[in-house]
Design a protein around this motif. Structure first.
Motif, PDB file in Angstrom:
ATOM      1  N   LYS A 167       0.823  -1.225   0.000  1.00  0.00           N
ATOM      2  CA  LYS A 167       0.000   0.000   0.000  1.00  0.00           C
ATOM      3  C   LYS A 167       0.849   1.263   0.000  1.00  0.00           C
ATOM      4  N   SER A 168       2.081   1.159   0.530  1.00  0.00           N
ATOM      5  CA  SER A 168       2.960   2.334   0.557  1.00  0.00           C
ATOM      6  C   SER A 168       3.407   2.751  -0.849  1.00  0.00           C
ATOM      7  N   GLU A 169       3.188   1.861  -1.824  1.00  0.00           N
ATOM      8  CA  GLU A 169       3.587   2.192  -3.198  1.00  0.00           C
ATOM      9  C   GLU A 169       2.478   2.877  -4.000  1.00  0.00           C
ATOM     10  N   ILE A 170       1.308   3.080  -3.372  1.00  0.00           N
ATOM     11  CA  ILE A 170       0.230   3.796  -4.074  1.00  0.00           C
ATOM     12  C   ILE A 170       0.580   5.288  -4.080  1.00  0.00           C
ATOM     13  N   SER A 171       0.485   5.927  -5.263  1.00  0.00           N
ATOM     14  CA  SER A 171       0.844   7.355  -5.327  1.00  0.00           C
ATOM     15  C   SER A 171      -0.343   8.282  -5.063  1.00  0.00           C
ATOM     16  N   ALA A 172      -1.541   7.828  -5.425  1.00  0.00           N
ATOM     17  CA  ALA A 172      -2.719   8.672  -5.262  1.00  0.00           C
ATOM     18  C   ALA A 172      -3.957   7.788  -5.329  1.00  0.00           C
ATOM     19  N   ILE A 173      -5.084   8.348  -4.880  1.00  0.00           N
ATOM     20  CA  ILE A 173      -6.330   7.583  -4.905  1.00  0.00           C
ATOM     21  C   ILE A 173      -7.414   8.379  -5.633  1.00  0.00           C
ATOM     22  N   ALA A 174      -8.089   7.709  -6.555  1.00  0.00           N
ATOM     23  CA  ALA A 174      -9.196   8.329  -7.283  1.00  0.00           C
ATOM     24  C   ALA A 174     -10.483   7.628  -6.866  1.00  0.00           C
ATOM     25  N   PHE A 175     -11.543   8.401  -6.684  1.00  0.00           N
ATOM     26  CA  PHE A 175     -12.829   7.790  -6.327  1.00  0.00           C
ATOM     27  C   PHE A 175     -13.945   8.455  -7.110  1.00  0.00           C
ATOM     28  N   THR A 176     -15.035   7.737  -7.289  1.00  0.00           N
ATOM     29  CA  THR A 176     -16.189   8.298  -7.984  1.00  0.00           C
ATOM     30  C   THR A 176     -16.901   9.264  -7.053  1.00  0.00           C
ATOM     31  N   ARG A 177     -16.942  10.542  -7.428  1.00  0.00           N
ATOM     32  CA  ARG A 177     -17.623  11.539  -6.589  1.00  0.00           C
ATOM     33  C   ARG A 177     -19.104  11.625  -6.959  1.00  0.00           C
ATOM     34  N   GLY A 178     -19.460  11.275  -8.180  1.00  0.00           N
ATOM     35  CA  GLY A 178     -20.845  11.320  -8.631  1.00  0.00           C
ATOM     36  C   GLY A 178     -20.847  11.253 -10.135  1.00  0.00           C
ATOM     37  N   PRO A 179     -21.973  11.272 -10.799  1.00  0.00           N
ATOM     38  CA  PRO A 179     -23.304  11.105 -10.223  1.00  0.00           C
ATOM     39  C   PRO A 179     -23.561   9.649  -9.830  1.00  0.00           C
ATOM     40  N   GLY A 180     -24.580   9.440  -9.001  1.00  0.00           N
ATOM     41  CA  GLY A 180     -24.900   8.092  -8.553  1.00  0.00           C
ATOM     42  C   GLY A 180     -25.756   8.138  -7.310  1.00  0.00           C
ATOM     43  N   LEU A 181     -25.837   7.019  -6.615  1.00  0.00           N
ATOM     44  CA  LEU A 181     -26.634   6.944  -5.387  1.00  0.00           C
ATOM     45  C   LEU A 181     -25.832   7.537  -4.238  1.00  0.00           C
ATOM     46  N   MET A 182     -26.445   8.470  -3.514  1.00  0.00           N
ATOM     47  CA  MET A 182     -25.743   9.173  -2.448  1.00  0.00           C
ATOM     48  C   MET A 182     -25.055   8.220  -1.457  1.00  0.00           C
ATOM     49  N   GLY A 183     -25.826   7.313  -0.895  1.00  0.00           N
ATOM     50  CA  GLY A 183     -25.281   6.428   0.141  1.00  0.00           C
ATOM     51  C   GLY A 183     -24.148   5.558  -0.388  1.00  0.00           C
ATOM     52  N   ALA A 184     -24.314   5.086  -1.613  1.00  0.00           N
ATOM     53  CA  ALA A 184     -23.313   4.215  -2.228  1.00  0.00           C
ATOM     54  C   ALA A 184     -22.030   4.998  -2.501  1.00  0.00           C
ATOM     55  N   LEU A 185     -22.190   6.187  -3.067  1.00  0.00           N
ATOM     56  CA  LEU A 185     -21.026   7.042  -3.350  1.00  0.00           C
ATOM     57  C   LEU A 185     -20.252   7.341  -2.068  1.00  0.00           C
ATOM     58  N   LEU A 186     -21.019   7.584  -1.004  1.00  0.00           N
ATOM     59  CA  LEU A 186     -20.410   8.000   0.254  1.00  0.00           C
ATOM     60  C   LEU A 186     -19.444   6.950   0.806  1.00  0.00           C
ATOM     61  N   VAL A 187     -19.794   5.686   0.641  1.00  0.00           N
ATOM     62  CA  VAL A 187     -18.928   4.622   1.163  1.00  0.00           C
ATOM     63  C   VAL A 187     -17.569   4.659   0.467  1.00  0.00           C
ATOM     64  N   GLY A 188     -17.577   4.715  -0.861  1.00  0.00           N
ATOM     65  CA  GLY A 188     -16.319   4.723  -1.601  1.00  0.00           C
ATOM     66  C   GLY A 188     -15.531   5.997  -1.362  1.00  0.00           C
ATOM     67  N   ALA A 189     -16.254   7.133  -1.321  1.00  0.00           N
ATOM     68  CA  ALA A 189     -15.585   8.419  -1.145  1.00  0.00           C
ATOM     69  C   ALA A 189     -14.912   8.493   0.230  1.00  0.00           C
ATOM     70  N   THR A 190     -15.622   8.049   1.261  1.00  0.00           N
ATOM     71  CA  THR A 190     -15.051   8.097   2.615  1.00  0.00           C
ATOM     72  C   THR A 190     -13.827   7.193   2.706  1.00  0.00           C
ATOM     73  N   ALA A 191     -13.966   5.976   2.201  1.00  0.00           N
ATOM     74  CA  ALA A 191     -12.844   5.034   2.267  1.00  0.00           C
ATOM     75  C   ALA A 191     -11.651   5.597   1.502  1.00  0.00           C
ATOM     76  N   ALA A 192     -11.899   6.074   0.288  1.00  0.00           N
ATOM     77  CA  ALA A 192     -10.807   6.560  -0.563  1.00  0.00           C
ATOM     78  C   ALA A 192     -10.117   7.768   0.064  1.00  0.00           C
ATOM     79  N   ARG A 193     -10.926   8.716   0.485  1.00  0.00           N
ATOM     80  CA  ARG A 193     -10.368   9.958   1.013  1.00  0.00           C
ATOM     81  C   ARG A 193      -9.592   9.710   2.310  1.00  0.00           C
ATOM     82  N   THR A 194     -10.120   8.813   3.153  1.00  0.00           N
ATOM     83  CA  THR A 194      -9.446   8.532   4.421  1.00  0.00           C
ATOM     84  C   THR A 194      -8.172   7.714   4.195  1.00  0.00           C
ATOM     85  N   LEU A 195      -8.232   6.782   3.254  1.00  0.00           N
ATOM     86  CA  LEU A 195      -7.017   6.023   2.902  1.00  0.00           C
ATOM     87  C   LEU A 195      -5.917   6.998   2.481  1.00  0.00           C
ATOM     88  N   ALA A 196      -6.282   7.933   1.612  1.00  0.00           N
ATOM     89  CA  ALA A 196      -5.305   8.895   1.112  1.00  0.00           C
ATOM     90  C   ALA A 196      -4.763   9.753   2.255  1.00  0.00           C
TER      91      ALA A 196
END
Ligand SMILES: Nc1ncnc2c1ncn2[C@@H]1O[C@H](COP(=O)(O)OP(=O)(O)O)[C@@H](O)[C@H]1O
Lengths: 335, 231
Positions: free
Chosen positions: A70-99
């Motif tokens: 995981k230390s070799e990851i340079s950046a994280i991209a996540f789907t911000r939208g459009p889509g289902l709010m609750g579903a987007l939120l799970v990926g966005a939170t995980a991605a942003r917090t990982l980063a």
């Protein structure tokens, strides 16, 4: 640069790693389709509950595939939208917090831009500028793409999206959700000459679409004809021919109007083989070039998000702090 | 030993760092703004404690019951920290968090945490507190239930209970009437605090009760989220 991409906008959890030199190096997908099938459509709360079970396991899986820490990851991209709010939120939170935790940048990607760029995951990549036909469960759009982030809407559906029209007509024919692929399969056994569906909005100028009339036409056709397997296949076939023909006509128009000769097709309905074939013939006739994503990158996936993130970061886009999703987000607002 | 805790299951966005016996907490009421505030608040907390994220040994989070999106924010964020830092994760009941907060403050042994669950229901539990161990213990089960159907089942000792959480405020009259045989002491604490989540986590860690990132999931209690299956 190696970008981890996370997609959770609807009913697939997709995670992938894109290398700025080598392209896609790992890719994993978990589809919830089976679970939603029993409800006849996506249940948003259940989708969110499933994403949160899958994101971390899929991240682990792609790192293993790419033989990376995981230390070799340079950046994280996540789907911000459009889509289902609750579903987007799970990926966005995980991605942003990982980063945040790994002290690397994170970038929110427009889901449709992901789809639009998916053909660039292939060996032979389209070059800007081009026309994109975006056809999915929620979108039917013709877009002029001059460069990354420079999108002009040429036309769109005034009512149902084409994937939605496929799904609704499929349901009418008693086919399971998601109807698009099952309808296409049934259409293979159908006879093209028995029924003729209208080609909506083709006999007046413009690049907009309308598919709700086809659905109504399908309802009356089903009602007025015997209920047997062959009839159902013939209706599926006539419906698909009408949709495909309509899209071919609009794409031809878009090419003529813009003078651009490259057409890129993206989104779930881009997996439709009859559409691929018909557009292939037409583009060849017009002396243009046609690009599709690989079949598995037509529907939602993490690869297209990782790729879009990679090229946006290479282009110098600034990462952002907030991970507030944008469930509704017009593509033209991107830059 | 440093424990980082996140609690976002209500309108409050709460983060805390427990370092041995010293606990720092940042707690804000930010309805619908957790996504904007969570990471900046974690940064502020770590700066205040002069701690780098790599020095954290455990990550705890309020796993619900509570607002579905809220508990998923805490859970997703905590999973991400657990995975990226290779540290164990400890999901803690939000109701237990509330009970723990009340127990410390009132030094009382019977606590009823109650969170408004919308749709005319509340998240409800009976917790008892033992001063010696500093532990709150659940009696029976946590429930999602109509306020009219709630029960208090303590039968030993005096009849004093501590009422804590937003649910008691939403259904004040109904609940005080229904439970009128108890002497209800209303706590003004409405929302769970990360500090309490961290302190409960510390006890769980001592008991060896920790998990791997992907095994820590929300507790929803309300599982009927779809209408009847179609045909
Ligand atoms: N072979 C196919 N023929 C027609 N439609 C299809 C085919 N495969 C998938 N679809 C349709 O594509 C849509 C899903 O595409 P996707 O890009 O995942 O959409 P969205 O993200 O908008 O839900 C569904 O409506 C599905 O029925």
């Amino acid at each position: 640069m190696r970008v981890l991409g996370i997609e959770t906008s609807c009913d697939e959890t997709g995670v992938a790693i894109c290398d700025s030199e080598k392209g896609l190096i790992a890719d994993a997908l978990y589809s919830q389709v089976e679970m939603h099938t029993q409800y006849g459509g996506v249940v948003p709360e259940l989708a969110s509950r499933d994403h949160i079970r899958k994101v971390i396991p899929l991240v682990k899986e792609v790192l293993q595939m790419a033989n990376m820490d995981k230390s070799e990851i340079s950046a994280i991209a996540f789907t911000r939208g459009p889509g289902l709010m609750g579903a987007l939120l799970v990926g966005a939170t995980a991605a942003r917090t990982l980063a945040w935790s790994l002290k690397i940048p994170a970038i929110g990607i427009h889901h449709m831009e992901g789809h639009l760029l998916a053909p660039m995951l292939e060996k032979e990549k389209p070059k800007f500028p081009f026309i994109a036909l975006l056809v999915s469960g929620g979108h039917t759009q013709l877009i002029r793409v001059d460069k990354l982030g420079n999108y002009t809407l040429l036309g769109e559906s005034l009512d149902d999206a084409v994937g939605e029209a496929f799904d609704k007509t499929a349901k009418l024919l008693g086919l399971p959700y998601p109807g698009g692929p099952s309808l296409a399969k049934l259409a293979e056994k159908g006879n093209t000459d028995r029924f003729h569906f209208p080609r909506p909005m083709t006999n007046r100028p413009g690049l907009d679409f309308s598919f709700s009339g086809l659905k109504t036409f399908a309802i009356t056709t089903v009602r007025d004809n015997p209920d047997d397997d062959q009839t159902r296949a013939d209706i599926a076939c006539a419906f698909q021919e009408a949709v495909v023909d309509t899209m071919v006509i609009k794409c031809r128009r878009a090419i003529k109007e813009t003078g651009l000769k490259t057409l890129v097709v993206a989104g779930g309905v881009g997996a439709n083989l009859r559409l691929r074939e018909a557009l292939g013939v037409e583009i060849k006739r017009l002396g243009g070039k046609l690009y599709f994503p690989g079949l598995k990158y037509c529907t939602d996936n993490g690869a297209m998000i990782a790729y879009a993130g990679c090229i946006r970061l290479l282009q110098g886009q600034e990462p952002e702090e907030s991970f507030q999703p944008r469930p509704r987000w017009p593509l033209e607002e991107l830059f | 030993m440093k424990i980082l805790a996140i609690e976002t299951s209500t309108e409050a966005c709460s983060v805390a760092l427990l370092d041995k016996d010293k606990c720092n907490e940042f707690h804000e009421i930010v309805p619908q703004k957790h996504t904007e505030r969570l990471l900046p608040m974690l940064d502020e907390l770590l700066t205040e404690c002069k701690t780098d994220i790599s020095e954290i040994n455990y990550i705890a989070f309020g796993c619900g019951p509570g607002a579905f999106t809220g508990i998923r924010i805490a859970c997703s964020a905590a999973q991400a920290i657990s995975f990226s830092q290779d540290i164990p994760i400890i999901p803690i009941s939000t109701l237990a968090g509330l009970a723990h907060g009340a127990a410390k403050k009132y030094n009382s042994s019977k606590i009823i945490p109650c969170i408004d669950a919308r749709m005319q229901e509340v998240y409800w539990a009976n917790y008892s507190f033992e001063a010696n161990s500093g532990k709150v213990t659940l009696a029976g089960e946590e429930q999602v239930i109509s306020p009219e159907a709630t029960n208090i089942s303590f039968n030993k000792g005096n009849n004093e209970i501590i009422a804590i959480g937003s649910g008691w405020l939403t259904y004040k009259e109904l609940l005080t009437e229904r439970h009128s045989k108890y002497k209800i002491i209303q706590s003004e604490i409405e929302y769970p605090h990360a500090k309490d989540i961290a302190e409960i986590a510390k006890i769980k860690i001592a008991d060896g009760n920790v998990k791997q990132a992907e095994d820590a999931l929300p507790t929803y209690l309300r599982n009927k989220v779809t209408h009847q299956k179609r045909g």
